[in-house]
Scaffold this motif. Structure first.
Motif, PDB file in Angstrom:
ATOM      1  N   ASP A 416      43.658  49.082  31.375  1.00  0.00           N
ATOM      2  CA  ASP A 416      43.305  49.898  32.532  1.00  0.00           C
ATOM      3  C   ASP A 416      43.803  49.239  33.818  1.00  0.00           C
ATOM      4  OD1 ASP A 416      40.951  48.488  34.075  1.00  0.00           O
ATOM      5  OD2 ASP A 416      40.414  48.305  31.973  1.00  0.00           O
ATOM      6  N   PHE A 417      44.095  50.092  34.783  1.00  0.00           N
ATOM      7  CA  PHE A 417      44.445  49.677  36.134  1.00  0.00           C
ATOM      8  C   PHE A 417      43.350  50.183  37.072  1.00  0.00           C
ATOM      9  CE2 PHE A 417      48.490  49.672  33.974  1.00  0.00           C
ATOM     10  CZ  PHE A 417      49.161  48.576  34.510  1.00  0.00           C
ATOM     11  N   THR A 418      42.851  49.308  37.938  1.00  0.00           N
ATOM     12  CA  THR A 418      41.848  49.678  38.931  1.00  0.00           C
ATOM     13  C   THR A 418      42.385  49.338  40.312  1.00  0.00           C
ATOM     14  OG1 THR A 418      40.059  49.195  37.374  1.00  0.00           O
ATOM     15  CG2 THR A 418      39.472  49.364  39.689  1.00  0.00           C
ATOM     16  N   TRP A 419      42.369  50.333  41.206  1.00  0.00           N
ATOM     17  CA  TRP A 419      42.880  50.137  42.560  1.00  0.00           C
ATOM     18  C   TRP A 419      41.811  50.532  43.561  1.00  0.00           C
ATOM     19  CZ3 TRP A 419      46.021  54.063  45.747  1.00  0.00           C
ATOM     20  CH2 TRP A 419      46.382  53.496  46.975  1.00  0.00           C
ATOM     21  N   ASP A 420      41.359  49.551  44.348  1.00  0.00           N
ATOM     22  CA  ASP A 420      40.461  49.821  45.467  1.00  0.00           C
ATOM     23  C   ASP A 420      41.313  50.070  46.696  1.00  0.00           C
ATOM     24  OD1 ASP A 420      38.169  49.418  43.903  1.00  0.00           O
ATOM     25  OD2 ASP A 420      38.240  47.258  44.226  1.00  0.00           O
ATOM     26  N   ALA A 421      41.553  51.359  47.003  1.00  0.00           N
ATOM     27  CA  ALA A 421      42.447  51.709  48.107  1.00  0.00           C
ATOM     28  C   ALA A 421      41.896  51.213  49.434  1.00  0.00           C
ATOM     29  CB  ALA A 421      42.660  53.218  48.139  1.00  0.00           C
ATOM     30  N   ASN A 422      40.594  51.306  49.627  1.00  0.00           N
ATOM     31  CA  ASN A 422      39.896  50.736  50.780  1.00  0.00           C
ATOM     32  C   ASN A 422      38.434  50.579  50.383  1.00  0.00           C
ATOM     33  OD1 ASN A 422      38.638  53.346  51.221  1.00  0.00           O
ATOM     34  ND2 ASN A 422      40.520  53.979  52.258  1.00  0.00           N
ATOM     35  N   ALA A 423      37.561  50.338  51.339  1.00  0.00           N
ATOM     36  CA  ALA A 423      36.156  50.085  51.027  1.00  0.00           C
ATOM     37  C   ALA A 423      35.458  51.315  50.462  1.00  0.00           C
ATOM     38  CB  ALA A 423      35.426  49.603  52.282  1.00  0.00           C
ATOM     39  N   LEU A 425      37.295  54.248  48.810  1.00  0.00           N
ATOM     40  CA  LEU A 425      38.011  55.022  47.800  1.00  0.00           C
ATOM     41  C   LEU A 425      38.605  54.110  46.730  1.00  0.00           C
ATOM     42  CD1 LEU A 425      39.086  57.894  47.045  1.00  0.00           C
ATOM     43  CD2 LEU A 425      41.135  57.317  48.378  1.00  0.00           C
ATOM     44  N   SER A 426      38.420  54.483  45.456  1.00  0.00           N
ATOM     45  CA  SER A 426      38.980  53.701  44.352  1.00  0.00           C
ATOM     46  C   SER A 426      39.538  54.630  43.283  1.00  0.00           C
ATOM     47  CB  SER A 426      37.915  52.782  43.742  1.00  0.00           C
ATOM     48  OG  SER A 426      36.865  53.544  43.161  1.00  0.00           O
ATOM     49  N   PHE A 427      40.497  54.094  42.502  1.00  0.00           N
ATOM     50  CA  PHE A 427      41.131  54.840  41.423  1.00  0.00           C
ATOM     51  C   PHE A 427      41.148  53.970  40.171  1.00  0.00           C
ATOM     52  CE2 PHE A 427      42.898  56.355  45.390  1.00  0.00           C
ATOM     53  CZ  PHE A 427      42.896  57.735  45.243  1.00  0.00           C
ATOM     54  N   ARG A 428      41.131  54.628  39.021  1.00  0.00           N
ATOM     55  CA  ARG A 428      41.197  53.907  37.744  1.00  0.00           C
ATOM     56  C   ARG A 428      41.991  54.743  36.742  1.00  0.00           C
ATOM     57  NH1 ARG A 428      37.449  50.336  34.503  1.00  0.00           N
ATOM     58  NH2 ARG A 428      37.772  50.859  32.307  1.00  0.00           N
ATOM     59  N   ALA A 429      42.882  54.084  36.016  1.00  0.00           N
ATOM     60  CA  ALA A 429      43.626  54.737  34.931  1.00  0.00           C
ATOM     61  C   ALA A 429      43.416  53.913  33.673  1.00  0.00           C
ATOM     62  CB  ALA A 429      45.105  54.834  35.273  1.00  0.00           C
ATOM     63  N   THR A 452      42.886  58.844  26.957  1.00  0.00           N
ATOM     64  CA  THR A 452      43.404  58.526  28.287  1.00  0.00           C
ATOM     65  C   THR A 452      42.444  59.081  29.329  1.00  0.00           C
ATOM     66  OG1 THR A 452      44.751  60.534  28.293  1.00  0.00           O
ATOM     67  CG2 THR A 452      45.804  58.510  27.559  1.00  0.00           C
ATOM     68  N   GLY A 453      42.316  58.349  30.423  1.00  0.00           N
ATOM     69  CA  GLY A 453      41.395  58.771  31.466  1.00  0.00           C
ATOM     70  C   GLY A 453      41.900  58.392  32.847  1.00  0.00           C
ATOM     71  N   LEU A 454      41.663  59.272  33.824  1.00  0.00           N
ATOM     72  CA  LEU A 454      41.980  59.037  35.222  1.00  0.00           C
ATOM     73  C   LEU A 454      40.722  59.277  36.035  1.00  0.00           C
ATOM     74  CD1 LEU A 454      45.402  60.932  35.474  1.00  0.00           C
ATOM     75  CD2 LEU A 454      45.074  58.462  35.318  1.00  0.00           C
ATOM     76  N   THR A 455      40.410  58.365  36.945  1.00  0.00           N
ATOM     77  CA  THR A 455      39.191  58.462  37.734  1.00  0.00           C
ATOM     78  C   THR A 455      39.501  58.259  39.216  1.00  0.00           C
ATOM     79  OG1 THR A 455      37.809  57.591  35.951  1.00  0.00           O
ATOM     80  CG2 THR A 455      36.896  57.463  38.169  1.00  0.00           C
ATOM     81  N   MET A 456      38.917  59.127  40.061  1.00  0.00           N
ATOM     82  CA  MET A 456      38.943  58.938  41.500  1.00  0.00           C
ATOM     83  C   MET A 456      37.499  58.930  41.988  1.00  0.00           C
ATOM     84  SD  MET A 456      40.060  61.397  44.642  1.00  0.00           S
ATOM     85  CE  MET A 456      38.469  62.191  44.510  1.00  0.00           C
ATOM     86  N   GLN A 457      37.120  57.938  42.790  1.00  0.00           N
ATOM     87  CA  GLN A 457      35.743  57.824  43.239  1.00  0.00           C
ATOM     88  C   GLN A 457      35.699  57.512  44.731  1.00  0.00           C
ATOM     89  OE1 GLN A 457      33.313  55.288  40.837  1.00  0.00           O
ATOM     90  NE2 GLN A 457      31.428  55.846  41.877  1.00  0.00           N
ATOM     91  N   LEU A 458      34.875  58.259  45.447  1.00  0.00           N
ATOM     92  CA  LEU A 458      34.675  58.058  46.875  1.00  0.00           C
ATOM     93  C   LEU A 458      33.193  57.753  47.126  1.00  0.00           C
ATOM     94  CD1 LEU A 458      35.673  58.289  49.881  1.00  0.00           C
ATOM     95  CD2 LEU A 458      34.868  60.661  49.781  1.00  0.00           C
ATOM     96  N   GLN A 459      32.926  56.671  47.829  1.00  0.00           N
ATOM     97  CA  GLN A 459      31.565  56.333  48.245  1.00  0.00           C
ATOM     98  C   GLN A 459      31.506  56.307  49.762  1.00  0.00           C
ATOM     99  OE1 GLN A 459      31.482  52.606  45.792  1.00  0.00           O
ATOM    100  NE2 GLN A 459      29.496  53.386  45.111  1.00  0.00           N
ATOM    101  N   PHE A 460      30.376  56.760  50.297  1.00  0.00           N
ATOM    102  CA  PHE A 460      30.232  56.760  51.754  1.00  0.00           C
ATOM    103  C   PHE A 460      28.767  56.612  52.146  1.00  0.00           C
ATOM    104  CE2 PHE A 460      30.161  61.112  50.233  1.00  0.00           C
ATOM    105  CZ  PHE A 460      29.080  61.681  50.873  1.00  0.00           C
TER     106      PHE A 460
END
Length: 460
Positions: A416-423, A425-429, A452-460
């Motif tokens: 898996d790849f995990t990318w924290d775009a900023n504080a 928004l994050s993505f995971r494949a 296979t899975g793709l995830t987009m997550q936004l916290q605020f």
């Protein structure tokens, strides 16, 4: 869908230049915005959303927040070929919104709604879909607070999430689409580095309609959990007792009955330089139908990170031994019950649960760039007892032991790849390949699973 995407882009553009990043927690009620002012996050409106002042001394305030997650999954040969083939995949979406009201230092009210939806999922379970519910709604009362002696006593009453230790037994169930909660009361005592929790709850059962989740009298959960931090050479030590009552339970023995199970356990965890470790052992006893319960598990999770090397590679090894029933005809039940675990116990694919299992799980991970991590892991699974079957993460029986004397369940390779775009928004494949072993080949069509899975997550 387009409207939501536009909203997310505008929102991220407004807050991405924040002077200070918020410290989001897995359990959102653990966040502290008591010291936030209008300029804390760079954006005045966002700062006020996190701390809407209600008093001159700023001790009474209202805070808002949320979590939006979209996931796309595609599974080939689901349940090793036993389920109908879905050639399109499915989308899971989850919306969590909360309001947190503090009335001085002693009284607090927290409310959180949850909407978990499954689009394109064939026959979604309550773990995947729960249209709109009151996920949490509790009141906190500070009964004692002495900052000088670092002592505090807090009473929490209402619907709430529970999470302890490494979440092997009690978790918020973040991986699956629908997080879990409990109705009840919890007392929390803190003295310096020592913490003690005492709770009694009923599990909240997910239902199909709106705002119809309710306490489940047939599943009661209680216990005490003790934690001591910063012990020299040891780190963190946890001791606990957890009690569970369930009605109409079935294991591979074919018997259906009520279960009263008691779990006592100990966990040691620490991090020293690049090394970290997590050791845990649990023993269970009680009664199931007319049998005595005697089950156990032991786990080791250790890793070393090479901080001086490029990409900071970390090599890890996890292994678990989890008991299963050795003889379904005797008067003992030896199948381990994981209680309320994190769900995606062995990756997002969540194909195998922690009962009647031996697991060896090496892994390696790399910090490719700031906020970008890459992990590769391998799992090998065997049944602990050939007389017991294969269980799901929620302890329900997937396949019985049958006539197979084979113990090899299979092998799983995942990355898996995990990318924290900023504080915010994050993505995971993620990609997972599960090769069916001899046991699965004897009780199922035995096809290999591709997930296979793709995830987009936004916290605020």
């Amino acid at each position: 869908m387009k409207t939501i995407a536009c909203f997310l882009m505008v929102f991220i553009g407004c807050v991405a230049s924040a002077q200070q990043s918020p410290d989001f927690k897995s359990m959102r009620f653990d966040e502290d915005y008591s010291t936030v002012n209008d300029s804390t996050f760079g954006s005045k409106w966002y700062s006020r959303m996190k701390h809407l002042n209600l008093s001159e001394n700023r001790r009474s305030y209202l805070s808002f927040g949320g979590d939006v997650r979209y996931q796309y999954f595609y599974v080939e040969n689901e349940n090793w070929g036993d389920s109908p083939e879905d050639h399109d995949g499915y989308i899971l979406s989850r919306f969590l919104f909360h309001a947190d009201l503090h009335l001085g230092k002693r009284v607090r009210f927290f409310v959180q709604t949850q909407s978990s939806l499954a689009e394109g999922r064939l026959d979604p379970s309550p773990v995947d879909q729960n249209p709109l519910e009151l996920h949490q709604g509790f009141a906190d009362f500070g009964l004692l607070e002495n900052p000088t002696q670092k002592t505090a006593l807090l009473l929490r009453i209402g619907r709430q999430e529970l999470s302890y230790g490494s979440q092997r037994l009690v978790a918020v169930r973040e991986g699956p689409n629908n997080r879990q909660s409990f109705d009840g009361a919890k007392a929390m005592l803190k003295v310096a580095n020592f913490k003690a929790d005492f709770f009694y709850t009923h599990y909240v059962r997910a239902s199909d309609d709106i705002f119809d989740d309710e306490s489940n009298d047939s599943r009661q959960f209680w216990g005490s959990y003790f934690r001591y931090d910063k012990i020299p050479y040891i780190g963190t030590t946890e001791l606990y007792y957890l009690g569970l009552y369930r009605e109409s339970v079935a294991f591979d023995s074919g018997i259906t009955g009520n279960e009263t199970r008691h779990s006592v356990g100990m966990r040691l965890a620490n991090q020293i330089g690049g090394w970290r470790y997590d050791l845990e052992g649990v023993y269970q006893f009680g009664r199931f139908a007319m049998t005595d319960i005697s089950a156990w598990t032991a786990s080791v999770n250790t890793a070393f990170r090479f901080n001086s090397l490029k990409f900071k590679p970390e090599i890890g090894l996890k292994t678990e031994i989890i008991s299963g029933d050795r003889d379904v005809t005797d008067d003992k039940t030896q199948t381990f019950n994981p209680l309320f675990p994190r769900g995606a116990y062995f990756g997002l694919a969540a194909l195998v649960g922690p009962s009647n299992l031996i697991d060896v799980h090496p892994s390696i991970s790399f910090n490719i760039a700031e906020g970008l991590d890459w992990t590769i892991d391998y799992d090998a699974f065997w049944r602990f007892s050939e007389q017991d079957g294969l269980y799901a993460p929620n302890a329900s029986l997937i396949y019985p032991a049958g006539d197979s004397g084979e113990k090899e369940i299979g092998q799983q390779l995942a990355t898996d790849f995990t990318w924290d775009a900023n504080a915010f928004l994050s993505f995971r494949a993620e990609f997972t390949w599960f090769k069916a072993g001899k046991y699965l080949q004897s009780v199922t069509p035995g096809n290999d699973i591709i997930f296979t899975g793709l995830t987009m997550q936004l916290q605020f």
